[in-house]
Design a protein around this motif. Structure first.
Motif, PDB file in Angstrom:
ATOM      1  N   PHE A   1       0.836  -1.191   0.000  1.00  0.00           N
ATOM      2  CA  PHE A   1       0.000   0.000   0.000  1.00  0.00           C
ATOM      3  C   PHE A   1       0.878   1.251   0.000  1.00  0.00           C
ATOM      4  O   PHE A   1       0.641   2.193  -0.765  1.00  0.00           O
ATOM      5  CB  PHE A   1      -0.922  -0.010   1.224  1.00  0.00           C
ATOM      6  N   ASN A   2       1.904   1.277   0.849  1.00  0.00           N
ATOM      7  CA  ASN A   2       2.838   2.404   0.861  1.00  0.00           C
ATOM      8  C   ASN A   2       3.559   2.536  -0.466  1.00  0.00           C
ATOM      9  O   ASN A   2       3.640   3.627  -1.057  1.00  0.00           O
ATOM     10  CB  ASN A   2       3.865   2.223   1.979  1.00  0.00           C
ATOM     11  N   ASN A   3       4.128   1.435  -0.938  1.00  0.00           N
ATOM     12  CA  ASN A   3       4.980   1.461  -2.124  1.00  0.00           C
ATOM     13  C   ASN A   3       4.211   1.858  -3.372  1.00  0.00           C
ATOM     14  O   ASN A   3       4.720   2.577  -4.237  1.00  0.00           O
ATOM     15  CB  ASN A   3       5.616   0.085  -2.327  1.00  0.00           C
ATOM     16  N   HIS A   4       2.971   1.402  -3.467  1.00  0.00           N
ATOM     17  CA  HIS A   4       2.199   1.614  -4.691  1.00  0.00           C
ATOM     18  C   HIS A   4       1.416   2.921  -4.670  1.00  0.00           C
ATOM     19  O   HIS A   4       1.438   3.684  -5.636  1.00  0.00           O
ATOM     20  CB  HIS A   4       1.234   0.448  -4.906  1.00  0.00           C
ATOM     21  N   PHE A   5       0.707   3.192  -3.567  1.00  0.00           N
ATOM     22  CA  PHE A   5      -0.210   4.320  -3.517  1.00  0.00           C
ATOM     23  C   PHE A   5       0.413   5.606  -2.963  1.00  0.00           C
ATOM     24  O   PHE A   5      -0.036   6.697  -3.291  1.00  0.00           O
ATOM     25  CB  PHE A   5      -1.440   3.958  -2.682  1.00  0.00           C
ATOM     26  N   PHE A   6       1.433   5.495  -2.108  1.00  0.00           N
ATOM     27  CA  PHE A   6       2.068   6.676  -1.510  1.00  0.00           C
ATOM     28  C   PHE A   6       3.589   6.502  -1.513  1.00  0.00           C
ATOM     29  O   PHE A   6       4.211   6.344  -0.465  1.00  0.00           O
ATOM     30  CB  PHE A   6       1.550   6.896  -0.085  1.00  0.00           C
ATOM     31  N   PRO A   7       4.203   6.532  -2.708  1.00  0.00           N
ATOM     32  CA  PRO A   7       5.630   6.188  -2.837  1.00  0.00           C
ATOM     33  C   PRO A   7       6.576   7.316  -2.418  1.00  0.00           C
ATOM     34  O   PRO A   7       7.254   7.935  -3.240  1.00  0.00           O
ATOM     35  CB  PRO A   7       5.762   5.876  -4.333  1.00  0.00           C
ATOM     36  N   ALA A   8       6.652   7.570  -1.123  1.00  0.00           N
ATOM     37  CA  ALA A   8       7.505   8.647  -0.598  1.00  0.00           C
ATOM     38  C   ALA A   8       8.931   8.149  -0.418  1.00  0.00           C
ATOM     39  O   ALA A   8       9.465   8.141   0.690  1.00  0.00           O
ATOM     40  CB  ALA A   8       6.944   9.159   0.720  1.00  0.00           C
ATOM     41  N   VAL A   9       9.567   7.732  -1.494  1.00  0.00           N
ATOM     42  CA  VAL A   9      10.838   7.025  -1.385  1.00  0.00           C
ATOM     43  C   VAL A   9      12.051   7.859  -1.795  1.00  0.00           C
ATOM     44  O   VAL A   9      13.184   7.445  -1.556  1.00  0.00           O
ATOM     45  CB  VAL A   9      10.811   5.719  -2.217  1.00  0.00           C
ATOM     46  N   VAL A  10      11.847   9.033  -2.421  1.00  0.00           N
ATOM     47  CA  VAL A  10      13.005   9.831  -2.833  1.00  0.00           C
ATOM     48  C   VAL A  10      13.735  10.352  -1.603  1.00  0.00           C
ATOM     49  O   VAL A  10      13.129  10.634  -0.566  1.00  0.00           O
ATOM     50  CB  VAL A  10      12.601  10.988  -3.758  1.00  0.00           C
ATOM     51  N   GLU A  11      15.058  10.482  -1.712  1.00  0.00           N
ATOM     52  CA  GLU A  11      15.863  10.873  -0.555  1.00  0.00           C
ATOM     53  C   GLU A  11      16.762  12.077  -0.823  1.00  0.00           C
ATOM     54  O   GLU A  11      16.896  12.959   0.028  1.00  0.00           O
ATOM     55  CB  GLU A  11      16.723   9.696  -0.094  1.00  0.00           C
ATOM     56  N   ASP A  12      17.404  12.133  -1.981  1.00  0.00           N
ATOM     57  CA  ASP A  12      18.419  13.153  -2.244  1.00  0.00           C
ATOM     58  C   ASP A  12      17.938  14.169  -3.273  1.00  0.00           C
ATOM     59  O   ASP A  12      17.428  13.798  -4.340  1.00  0.00           O
ATOM     60  CB  ASP A  12      19.709  12.495  -2.739  1.00  0.00           C
ATOM     61  N   HIS A  13      18.130  15.456  -2.935  1.00  0.00           N
ATOM     62  CA  HIS A  13      17.714  16.550  -3.811  1.00  0.00           C
ATOM     63  C   HIS A  13      18.887  17.490  -4.068  1.00  0.00           C
ATOM     64  O   HIS A  13      19.579  17.889  -3.123  1.00  0.00           O
ATOM     65  CB  HIS A  13      16.578  17.353  -3.171  1.00  0.00           C
ATOM     66  N   LEU A  14      19.083  17.853  -5.319  1.00  0.00           N
ATOM     67  CA  LEU A  14      20.035  18.883  -5.703  1.00  0.00           C
ATOM     68  C   LEU A  14      19.249  20.125  -6.098  1.00  0.00           C
ATOM     69  O   LEU A  14      18.243  20.034  -6.821  1.00  0.00           O
ATOM     70  CB  LEU A  14      20.900  18.410  -6.867  1.00  0.00           C
ATOM     71  N   THR A  15      19.689  21.297  -5.636  1.00  0.00           N
ATOM     72  CA  THR A  15      18.919  22.516  -5.857  1.00  0.00           C
ATOM     73  C   THR A  15      19.807  23.622  -6.419  1.00  0.00           C
ATOM     74  O   THR A  15      21.011  23.677  -6.156  1.00  0.00           O
ATOM     75  CB  THR A  15      18.274  22.998  -4.547  1.00  0.00           C
TER      76      THR A  15
END
Length: 421
Positions: free
Chosen positions: A339-353
């Motif tokens: 359910f987490n992986n498919h419907f609410f995939p909040a898995v990104v970790e690293d951001h470059l800005t």
């Protein structure tokens, strides 16, 4: 309050269909300057956009300021699975949204400054509707969580220190619907709610060049009628099944932030640490979200009439994968993970800005920021789910016999106009 609701409804309409999870389901920062500098802003003064990041910093305001802008957010989410022996993949159609931001601040006297902001602050969702029946394994799933905050604030400053407080009025909308494992339609349309919280902040200028800041954002209770329980019942996890998801509460979690900003010549260097307490928030804790540690760094070079900045933001994946814990079946573990992986995939970790600003008038500056999150791939086991759907017995297959994989990357472009009076 009526105006707040109308504005929030219009803003959420523009934001609908998006999956703009960054630190969990929160944007890494609010405003072009913050987003350009890795989402920092707990100790760095960015003007009226500090209303929510640290209201105390409004005490550094001179005169009045008004800023208006928004973020074009473009997530790329793809799901691949062979659950129940059906192989296929699809890309989510929730790949574009516009997130509004409006803020203002006005110095009342030598010690008091008033601020006001309206922000799209958090959200998440996917849209697999319209995928071919060959991809029915993706449940034709659609999820959409959107949060809008209206934030009046007051800052007090005296000498090297300042204090600030903001009342947070949060308007939220949640919609979860999909085709269930047995081919049934699951969902009850969109539910909305209004919640309230506070944001407290402080800063101290250790020297003219060095500032430290600290903020606390309270948890905001939200309840979305017939959303979580109905969605969970479709997988046997709700009140009519195992009872693991027993309510429709989905509180926005409390946060604690600490920051530092150091200025030397034309350069300013910023650093923030943030703790997001997902594991204590109603709803998220039932879906086994972990507390999240977020680290952000930024650097800004300012010259006469322009500035450039860059940064980095790292937030640990809050979606923990449940082991076969005592008292929970392998099926329940895997169903929550999927359910987490498919419907609410909040898995990104690293951001470059990256970002910058340029004066377009005596008192007006055009600013922009680019935020990129590299693709993250996460795979969870679904063998127990496949066993239940195929043989009627969750133990009919090895736990790792089938899998579900999500690939997620993001690109955000923020544009803002800031006017000082």
């Amino acid at each position: 309050m009526k105006f707040t609701r109308v504005f929030a409804c219009l803003a959420l309409a523009g934001m609908s269909g998006s999956a703009f999870a960054t630190n969990g389901d929160n944007l890494i920062g609010l405003g072009a300057q913050s987003r350009a500098l890795g989402g920092t802003g707990t100790a760095a003064f960015f003007g009226s956009e500090n209303s929510l990041s640290n209201p105390a910093l409004l005490g550094k305001m001179q005169g009045s300021e008004f800023a208006i802008g928004g973020t074009i957010f473009m997530p790329d989410v793809k799901a691949t699975t062979d659950v129940a022996g059906m192989m296929g993949s699809a890309t989510s159609d929730a790949d574009l949204s516009i997130i509004p931001e409006v803020s203002m601040a006005h110095r009342i006297n030598d010690n008091l400054t008033f601020g006001l902001g309206m922000y799209g602050t958090a959200g998440m969702g996917v849209d697999y509707r319209g995928t071919s029946m060959d991809n029915a394994l993706l449940f034709q799933g659609y999820t959409n969580l959107q949060l809008m905050k209206f934030v009046p604030s007051l800052a007090y400053n005296s000498g090297p220190f300042g204090l600030g407080a903001a009342a947070v009025i949060q308007y939220g909308a949640l919609d979860i619907n999909y085709i269930g494992p047995l081919g049934n339609s699951v969902g009850d349309g969109t539910a909305t709610d209004l919640g309230f919280g506070v944001n407290l902040g402080a800063y101290y200028d250790i020297t003219k060049q060095l500032t430290v800041g600290l903020t606390y954002q309270s948890e905001i209770s939200m309840n979305y009628d017939n959303q979580l329980t109905i969605a969970a019942d479709g997988f046997g996890l709700g009140p009519n099944g195992m009872g693991i998801i027993a309510s429709n509460d989905l509180a926005q979690p409390a946060e604690i932030k600490a920051g530092i900003a150091y200025t030397t010549g034309p350069w300013m260097f910023t650093g923030d640490y943030k703790r997001i307490m997902w594991s204590d928030a109603d709803g998220y804790k039932s879906f086994n979200w972990d507390d999240q540690d977020v680290f952000a760094l930024g650097a800004k070079y300012s010259a006469n009439g322009w500035w450039v900045g860059f940064g980095y933001n790292h937030g640990e994946d809050p979606l923990s994968v449940l082991p076969n814990a005592a008292g929970m079946t392998g099926y329940a573990n895997q169903a929550i993970n999927m359910f987490n992986n498919h419907f609410f995939p909040a898995v990104v970790e690293d951001h470059l800005t990256l970002g910058g600003g340029i004066a377009i008038g005596k008192n007006t500056m055009l600013e922009g920021a680019l935020v990129y999150a590299d693709e993250v791939s996460k795979t969870i086991d679904t063998g127990s789910i496949s066993g239940l759907l195929g043989a009627g017995n969750p133990d009919a297959l090895p736990a790792n016999a089938t899998t579900h994989t999500v690939d997620h990357s993001q690109l955000g472009i923020t544009v803002s106009v800031r006017m000082n009076f």
